[in-house]
Write an enzyme that holds these catalytic residues in place. Structure first.
Site, PDB file in Angstrom:
ATOM      1  N   GLY A 168       0.906  -1.205   0.023  1.00 12.09           N
ATOM      2  CA  GLY A 168       0.034  -0.076  -0.114  1.00 12.09           C
ATOM      3  C   GLY A 168       0.854   1.317   0.107  1.00 12.09           C
ATOM      4  O   GLY A 168       2.146   1.182  -0.411  1.00 12.09           O
ATOM      5  N   GLY A 169       0.179   2.243   0.438  1.00 15.46           N
ATOM      6  CA  GLY A 169       0.973   3.557   0.607  1.00 15.46           C
ATOM      7  C   GLY A 169       2.311   3.512   1.146  1.00 15.46           C
ATOM      8  O   GLY A 169       3.192   4.354   0.772  1.00 15.46           O
ATOM      9  N   GLY A 403      23.836  12.009 -30.530  1.00 16.62           N
ATOM     10  CA  GLY A 403      23.399  12.797 -29.471  1.00 16.62           C
ATOM     11  C   GLY A 403      23.834  11.872 -28.276  1.00 16.62           C
ATOM     12  O   GLY A 403      24.226  12.530 -26.920  1.00 16.62           O
ATOM     13  N   ALA A 404      23.981  10.746 -28.174  1.00 17.17           N
ATOM     14  CA  ALA A 404      24.533   9.884 -26.937  1.00 17.17           C
ATOM     15  C   ALA A 404      26.032  10.269 -26.579  1.00 17.17           C
ATOM     16  O   ALA A 404      26.324  10.331 -25.539  1.00 17.17           O
ATOM     17  CB  ALA A 404      24.414   8.293 -27.340  1.00 17.17           C
TER      18      ALA A 404
HETATM   19  C1  HXC Z   1      -2.928  -4.057  12.684  1.00 17.49           C
HETATM   20  C2  HXC Z   1      -1.823  -5.954  12.031  1.00 17.49           C
HETATM   21  C3  HXC Z   1      -1.596  -5.332  10.673  1.00 17.49           C
HETATM   22  C4  HXC Z   1      -2.108  -4.125  10.516  1.00 17.49           C
HETATM   23  C5  HXC Z   1      -0.752  -7.460  10.632  1.00 17.49           C
HETATM   24  N1  HXC Z   1      -1.002  -7.092  11.867  1.00 17.49           N
HETATM   25  N2  HXC Z   1      -1.153  -6.144   9.770  1.00 17.49           N
HETATM   26  N3  HXC Z   1      -2.272  -5.513  12.850  1.00 17.49           N
HETATM   27  N4  HXC Z   1      -2.768  -3.448  11.579  1.00 17.49           N
HETATM   28  N5  HXC Z   1      -2.032  -3.568   9.412  1.00 17.49           N
HETATM   29  C6  HXC Z   1      -1.127  -8.202  12.955  1.00 17.49           C
HETATM   30  C7  HXC Z   1      -1.835  -9.256  12.640  1.00 17.49           C
HETATM   31  O1  HXC Z   1      -3.427  -9.075  13.340  1.00 17.49           O
HETATM   32  C8  HXC Z   1      -1.162 -10.352  13.631  1.00 17.49           C
HETATM   33  O2  HXC Z   1      -1.685 -10.122  14.955  1.00 17.49           O
HETATM   34  C9  HXC Z   1       0.198 -10.024  13.540  1.00 17.49           C
HETATM   35  O3  HXC Z   1       0.249  -8.671  12.989  1.00 17.49           O
HETATM   36  C10 HXC Z   1       0.974 -10.931  12.338  1.00 17.49           C
HETATM   37  O4  HXC Z   1       0.251 -11.003  11.111  1.00 17.49           O
HETATM   38  P1  HXC Z   1      -0.109 -12.072  10.369  1.00 17.49           P
HETATM   39  O5  HXC Z   1      -1.365 -11.823   9.717  1.00 17.49           O
HETATM   40  O6  HXC Z   1      -0.425 -13.388  11.465  1.00 17.49           O
HETATM   41  O7  HXC Z   1       1.104 -12.432   9.601  1.00 17.49           O
HETATM   42  P2  HXC Z   1       1.268 -13.090   8.289  1.00 17.49           P
HETATM   43  O8  HXC Z   1       0.506 -14.297   8.002  1.00 17.49           O
HETATM   44  O9  HXC Z   1       2.661 -13.147   7.894  1.00 17.49           O
HETATM   45  O10 HXC Z   1       0.823 -11.994   7.348  1.00 17.49           O
HETATM   46  C11 HXC Z   1       1.383 -10.812   6.934  1.00 17.49           C
HETATM   47  C12 HXC Z   1       0.386  -9.792   6.315  1.00 17.49           C
HETATM   48  C13 HXC Z   1      -1.095  -9.637   6.805  1.00 17.49           C
HETATM   49  C14 HXC Z   1       0.446 -10.137   4.906  1.00 17.49           C
HETATM   50  C15 HXC Z   1       0.953  -8.449   6.412  1.00 17.49           C
HETATM   51  O11 HXC Z   1      -0.910  -9.512   8.480  1.00 17.49           O
HETATM   52  C16 HXC Z   1      -1.703  -8.682   6.317  1.00 17.49           C
HETATM   53  O12 HXC Z   1      -2.508  -8.822   5.110  1.00 17.49           O
HETATM   54  N6  HXC Z   1      -1.915  -7.527   7.137  1.00 17.49           N
HETATM   55  C17 HXC Z   1      -2.976  -6.512   6.637  1.00 17.49           C
HETATM   56  C18 HXC Z   1      -2.251  -5.678   5.637  1.00 17.49           C
HETATM   57  C19 HXC Z   1      -2.959  -4.465   5.481  1.00 17.49           C
HETATM   58  O13 HXC Z   1      -4.046  -4.456   4.669  1.00 17.49           O
HETATM   59  N7  HXC Z   1      -2.345  -3.377   5.814  1.00 17.49           N
HETATM   60  C20 HXC Z   1      -3.127  -2.082   5.436  1.00 17.49           C
HETATM   61  C21 HXC Z   1      -2.486  -1.804   4.203  1.00 17.49           C
HETATM   62  S1  HXC Z   1      -2.767  -0.073   3.652  1.00 17.49           S
HETATM   63  P3  HXC Z   1      -1.676 -11.226  15.946  1.00 17.49           P
HETATM   64  O14 HXC Z   1      -2.354 -10.861  17.272  1.00 17.49           O
HETATM   65  O15 HXC Z   1      -2.873 -12.260  15.526  1.00 17.49           O
HETATM   66  O16 HXC Z   1      -0.338 -12.070  15.927  1.00 17.49           O
HETATM   67  C22 HXC Z   1      -1.670   0.797   4.126  1.00 17.49           C
HETATM   68  C23 HXC Z   1      -1.816   2.169   3.834  1.00 17.49           C
HETATM   69  C24 HXC Z   1      -0.453   3.132   4.103  1.00 17.49           C
HETATM   70  O17 HXC Z   1      -0.720   0.435   4.867  1.00 17.49           O
HETATM   71  C25 HXC Z   1      -1.016   4.521   3.708  1.00 17.49           C
HETATM   72  C26 HXC Z   1       0.171   5.326   3.808  1.00 17.49           C
HETATM   73  C27 HXC Z   1      -0.159   6.702   3.217  1.00 17.49           C
END
Ligand code: HXC
Length: 509
Positions: A168-169, A403-404
């Site tokens: 994402g971002g 040019g290069a």
């Molecule tokens: C809160 C999160 C989290 C998040 C993971 N965790 N991502 N908690 N916010 N964004 C937590 C999980 O709940 C889990 O907690 C622990 O971290 C480990 O994650 P798992 O899913 O068990 O690990 P894994 O299977 O390795 O998968 C990793 C992952 C997945 C692919 C990153 O966690 C995931 O898809 N997370 C969400 C990603 C997401 O959509 N993020 C927002 C993106 S948008 P527990 O307690 O169960 O251990 C964004 C915008 C930024 O980031 C913008 C900037 C301008």
């Protein structure tokens, strides 16, 4: 005594991050923990931590009952071979390293200190992205980091290690840093993940294919290098830092060297083949010029028709840009122009002199290049060379056409020393193409055409016409190139250039 004990207990809890089980899970994926990574990155015992006890302030979704010390990122400063750097390392074992308001504030604090004190920022990324429970507060945290990436750009070197998910971002913070290193099979970067891609474009793609190290080092050029594991990637960052100044008013460190500045390389006299259409390996020239043959290549896997990276001459860092005749005959195309332009701009921003090694038959022709904007992209390299005020030494080994020729750090773009080997051909184009245009009337007379081609070669397939006009400063012996180039850079150490005032330029982005 109790308070001392409490401090130690709290420290131990903070050091454990998300706990033994999650640490084991991290290790089972072949990944080191945030703290292990910092330990490897910095000199032994040099790490000083900030904000070890910072906890988030979120009270939604029951978060008030889960407030781990450190909030998913380890920050602080230390040294690499004795030189100051600031570092943050996201801790995936704590809520997936997700970025909360306070997590972002910790990163911002050390970024501010790095800029104020003039030292590189090294960011180790391993995060699930924005902390979902915090909503806009988390987005705001990213925004604050982005703004600091921009402010720090060109002030202190910024290096990103991608050692887990970055989606994402969140990708845009590393994207604005100077160098991105990834780890094969355990890191990925994408703006939208495979599921969204499937929904929107109906493409089926794995995370690795979409944004793994291979994709970003070979196809997109988002990343500068990919390594087998965390340990190797971190070791390479240490090596890279050794080539760089701490900030934009600092000089890159001069390292002790064990190589003869006047070393003659007889083999270079036969590096360029007699047949002008035969390739040869430009990397051989780079390693033979460099102190101890050490070439730190940047973007090795992308646009292989141009080579970029760092060497040292007399112990001082020099950025090298070199056409590679082994790939696409060394011609410039969109990818090569973008790759080299960004490298030249980095060197200029951080006062690292530039050595250009030229064997370029021109820009790559074709609709795919024109439609994709080779004019604008080629102009990036032209612009980058022309605006660079660092010492610029150029050696033409063979072709420098059209040019290069001008683009590749020619005299006309304020090249300081422009050398040519006797094998150089500096002309508008190759002899065959040139005669077919000038002597179109004789196109059906092979004998006449051959004579015209020979005449053209005799006139232009050498460096002497350019040397007569003074656009080549000197024709040099290939075997003496190291000595000549070292002397040239040594004489330029006090170079100063005045440029007209402007807010900033408008490079063709
Ligand atoms: C809160 C999160 C989290 C998040 C993971 N965790 N991502 N908690 N916010 N964004 C937590 C999980 O709940 C889990 O907690 C622990 O971290 C480990 O994650 P798992 O899913 O068990 O690990 P894994 O299977 O390795 O998968 C990793 C992952 C997945 C692919 C990153 O966690 C995931 O898809 N997370 C969400 C990603 C997401 O959509 N993020 C927002 C993106 S948008 P527990 O307690 O169960 O251990 C964004 C915008 C930024 O980031 C913008 C900037 C301008």
């Amino acid at each position: 005594m109790d308070v001392l004990q409490e401090l130690e207990t709290r420290r131990q809890a903070a050091r454990l991050g998300g706990g033994e089980n999650r640490i084991a899970a991290q290790h089972s994926k072949g990944k080191l923990t945030a703290r292990e990574r910092i330990e490897l990155l910095l000199d032994d015992g040099s790490f000083e931590e900030f904000d070890m006890f910072v906890a988030h302030r979120c009270t939604d979704f029951g978060m008030e009952n889960d407030r781990p010390a450190g909030d998913g990122v380890v920050t602080g400063w230390g040294t690499i071979n004795g030189r100051l750097v600031y570092v943050f390392s996201q801790d995936f074992t704590v809520m997936g390293g997700s970025v909360s308001e306070t997590h972002g504030q910790k990163i911002c604090k050390i970024m501010d200190m790095a800029v104020q004190n003039g030292a590189p920022i090294i960011g180790i990324n391993d995060s699930g992205g924005a902390r979902i429970q915090e909503g806009v507060a988390s987005l705001a945290a990213y925004g604050e980091v982005f703004q600091r990436n921009i402010t720090a750009s060109g002030v202190v070197p910024q290096i990103s290690l991608i050692m887990g998910p970055t989606a994402g971002g969140a990708v845009y913070s590393p994207a604005m840093t100077d160098f991105i290193f990834m780890v094969k099979d355990s890191s990925y970067m994408f703006v939208t993940g495979p599921d969204v891609v499937k929904t929107v474009t109906n493409e089926q793609v794995t995370a690795e294919e979409l944004g793994g190290a291979g994709t970003h080092t070979k196809k997109s050029s988002v990343a500068d290098a990919a390594f087998e594991n965390d340990v190797e990637a971190i070791a390479e960052v240490r090596r890279l830092v050794d080539f760089l100044p701490l900030h934009n008013r600092d000089k890159a460190p001069v390292r002790p060297f064990f190589d003869n500045v006047n070393r003659m390389e007889a083999s270079l006299d036969t590096l360029v083949p007699d047949n002008p259409n035969m390739p040869y390996d430009m990397k051989e020239l780079i390693t033979k010029l460099a102190d101890e043959g050490d070439f730190y290549e940047i973007q090795e896997e992308f646009a292989k028709n141009i080579l970029t990276g760092f060497i040292r001459l007399e112990g001082s860092s020099v950025g090298v840009v070199a056409n590679q005749p082994m790939v696409l005959a060394g011609c410039l195309d969109i990818d090569a122009s973008r790759k080299a332009a960004r490298f030249v701009r980095f060197c200029d921003a951080f006062d690292i002199p530039i050595l250009s090694l030229v064997d370029v038959p021109g820009f790559l022709p074709g609709t795919s290049q024109e439609y994709a904007g080779v004019i604008k992209h080629g102009a990036k390299l032209l612009f980058a060379y022309g605006e660079a005020t660092v010492p610029k030494v150029t050696v033409i080994t063979r072709k420098a056409y059209g040019g290069a020729y001008v683009v590749m750090s020619s005299k006309h773009l304020n090249g300081d020393f422009n050398y040519a080997w006797p094998t150089s051909e500096i002309a508008v184009m190759g002899a065959k193409g040139a005669t077919e245009i000038i002597h179109r009337a004789d196109l059906n007379d092979p004998e006449k055409l051959a004579k015209h081609t020979q005449d053209y070669e005799d006139r232009f397939a050498n460096p002497f016409v350019a040397a007569e006009k003074g656009v080549i400063d000197e024709v040099i012996m290939p075997h003496a190139t190291r000595k000549r180039v070292c002397r040239a850079f040594a004489s330029l150490r006090t170079k100063q250039v005045q440029t007209p005032w402007k807010k900033h330029d408008n490079i063709p982005l």
